[in-house]
Design a protein around this motif. Sequence first.
Motif, short mmCIF file in Angstrom:
data_model
loop_
_atom_site.label_atom_id
_atom_site.label_comp_id
_atom_site.label_asym_id
_atom_site.label_seq_id
_atom_site.Cartn_x
_atom_site.Cartn_y
_atom_site.Cartn_z
N VAL A 183 0.82 -1.22 0.00
CA VAL A 183 0.00 0.00 0.00
C VAL A 183 0.85 1.27 0.00
CG1 VAL A 183 -1.96 -1.14 1.10
CG2 VAL A 183 -0.25 0.01 2.53
N GLU A 184 2.16 1.09 0.20
CA GLU A 184 3.07 2.24 0.19
C GLU A 184 4.48 1.75 -0.07
OE1 GLU A 184 4.94 5.30 3.48
OE2 GLU A 184 2.86 4.70 3.74
N SER A 185 5.22 2.53 -0.85
CA SER A 185 6.64 2.22 -1.05
C SER A 185 7.40 3.53 -1.23
CB SER A 185 6.85 1.30 -2.26
OG SER A 185 6.45 1.94 -3.44
N HIS A 186 8.68 3.48 -0.87
CA HIS A 186 9.52 4.67 -0.94
C HIS A 186 10.97 4.22 -1.11
CE1 HIS A 186 11.14 8.65 0.06
NE2 HIS A 186 12.01 8.01 0.79
N CYS A 187 11.73 5.00 -1.85
CA CYS A 187 13.16 4.73 -1.99
C CYS A 187 13.91 6.05 -2.08
CB CYS A 187 13.44 3.89 -3.24
SG CYS A 187 15.17 3.36 -3.36
N GLU A 188 14.95 6.18 -1.29
CA GLU A 188 15.82 7.35 -1.33
C GLU A 188 17.19 6.88 -1.82
OE1 GLU A 188 17.66 10.60 1.77
OE2 GLU A 188 15.74 9.67 2.24
N TYR A 189 17.60 7.44 -2.94
CA TYR A 189 18.84 7.02 -3.59
C TYR A 189 20.02 7.81 -3.04
CZ TYR A 189 15.31 5.01 -6.54
OH TYR A 189 14.23 4.31 -6.99
N LYS A 190 21.10 7.10 -2.73
CA LYS A 190 22.27 7.72 -2.10
C LYS A 190 23.50 7.69 -3.00
CE LYS A 190 20.15 7.90 1.99
NZ LYS A 190 19.94 9.12 2.75
N ALA A 191 23.65 6.64 -3.79
CA ALA A 191 24.84 6.48 -4.64
C ALA A 191 24.51 5.53 -5.79
CB ALA A 191 26.01 5.92 -3.83
N GLU A 192 25.36 5.54 -6.79
CA GLU A 192 25.15 4.67 -7.95
C GLU A 192 25.76 3.29 -7.72
OE1 GLU A 192 25.19 7.62 -11.75
OE2 GLU A 192 27.15 7.07 -10.92
N VAL A 193 25.26 2.36 -8.51
CA VAL A 193 25.85 1.03 -8.61
C VAL A 193 25.67 0.60 -10.06
CG1 VAL A 193 23.74 -0.21 -7.95
CG2 VAL A 193 25.97 -1.29 -7.57
N SER A 194 26.62 -0.17 -10.56
CA SER A 194 26.57 -0.61 -11.96
C SER A 194 26.94 -2.08 -12.07
CB SER A 194 27.55 0.20 -12.82
OG SER A 194 27.23 1.57 -12.80
N PHE A 195 26.42 -2.72 -13.12
CA PHE A 195 26.85 -4.06 -13.45
C PHE A 195 28.35 -4.02 -13.74
CE2 PHE A 195 27.96 -7.20 -16.65
CZ PHE A 195 27.48 -8.36 -16.08
N PRO A 196 29.13 -4.92 -13.22
CA PRO A 196 28.83 -6.23 -12.66
C PRO A 196 28.92 -6.29 -11.13
CG PRO A 196 31.10 -6.23 -13.36
CD PRO A 196 30.55 -4.85 -13.63
N ASP A 197 28.68 -5.21 -10.44
CA ASP A 197 28.77 -5.20 -8.98
C ASP A 197 27.64 -6.04 -8.37
OD1 ASP A 197 29.79 -4.51 -6.46
OD2 ASP A 197 29.91 -2.38 -6.96
N THR A 198 27.78 -6.33 -7.10
CA THR A 198 26.70 -6.98 -6.36
C THR A 198 26.04 -5.95 -5.45
OG1 THR A 198 28.19 -7.64 -4.58
CG2 THR A 198 27.80 -9.25 -6.36
N ILE A 199 24.85 -6.28 -5.00
CA ILE A 199 24.13 -5.41 -4.06
C ILE A 199 23.76 -6.26 -2.85
CG2 ILE A 199 22.09 -4.00 -3.66
CD1 ILE A 199 22.03 -3.43 -6.68
N ARG A 200 24.16 -5.79 -1.67
CA ARG A 200 23.74 -6.43 -0.42
C ARG A 200 22.48 -5.72 0.03
NH1 ARG A 200 25.99 -9.35 3.05
NH2 ARG A 200 26.02 -7.86 4.76
N VAL A 201 21.44 -6.52 0.28
CA VAL A 201 20.14 -5.97 0.66
C VAL A 201 19.85 -6.36 2.10
CG1 VAL A 201 17.69 -5.87 0.09
CG2 VAL A 201 19.37 -6.23 -1.74
N GLY A 202 19.75 -5.34 2.97
CA GLY A 202 19.44 -5.56 4.38
C GLY A 202 17.96 -5.36 4.63
N LEU A 203 17.40 -6.18 5.51
CA LEU A 203 15.96 -6.15 5.79
C LEU A 203 15.71 -6.12 7.28
CD1 LEU A 203 13.07 -6.48 4.56
CD2 LEU A 203 13.41 -8.97 4.76
N ARG A 204 14.75 -5.28 7.67
CA ARG A 204 14.28 -5.24 9.06
C ARG A 204 12.83 -4.80 9.05
NH1 ARG A 204 17.90 0.00 10.32
NH2 ARG A 204 16.52 1.57 9.42
N ILE A 205 12.19 -4.90 10.19
CA ILE A 205 10.81 -4.43 10.32
C ILE A 205 10.82 -3.23 11.25
CG2 ILE A 205 8.52 -4.98 11.25
CD1 ILE A 205 8.88 -7.80 10.11
#
Length: 138
Positions: free
Chosen positions: A59-81
């Motif tokens: 019902v809601e989503s938001h994203c604030e972008y801080k820096a770039e990333v490009s292929f072939p880098d990886t992205i670590r995704v952290g999750l919490r509630i």
Amino acid sequence: MTSDYAHWETVPTRWKDNDVYGHVNNVVHYSLMDTVINEWMIRTAGFDPLTSDSIALCVESHCEYKAEVSFPDTIRVGLRIGRLGRSSVRWEIGLVRGSDGALIAEGHFVHVFVGRDTRRPVQIAGPVRTAMEKLETP
């Protein structure tokens, strides 16, 4: 930063994720957030989106972008509630560039659990709620 999130997944970027500007396009960030949330619900909390009596609607989503990333880098995704209500949950997500640990984005999704047939809010209960409580931030 890494201690701020209870669960982490590492996701490779793909060739097609880069846009004409040479970095991962913003829609990929949202896709990664949604994927990590749902993978956690299925694998860790035992939620079955195909047969469960309830489903989780964004019902809601938001994203604030801080820096770039490009292929072939990886992205670590952290999750919490950040907030666990009776029928809703606010997922908070941090995306970190794999090559140097830089924070590339922070976002959140709010899901409301509703009856599959009624589409009316229902209580988050049982093993799903128990698993979610382990991701809550103080």
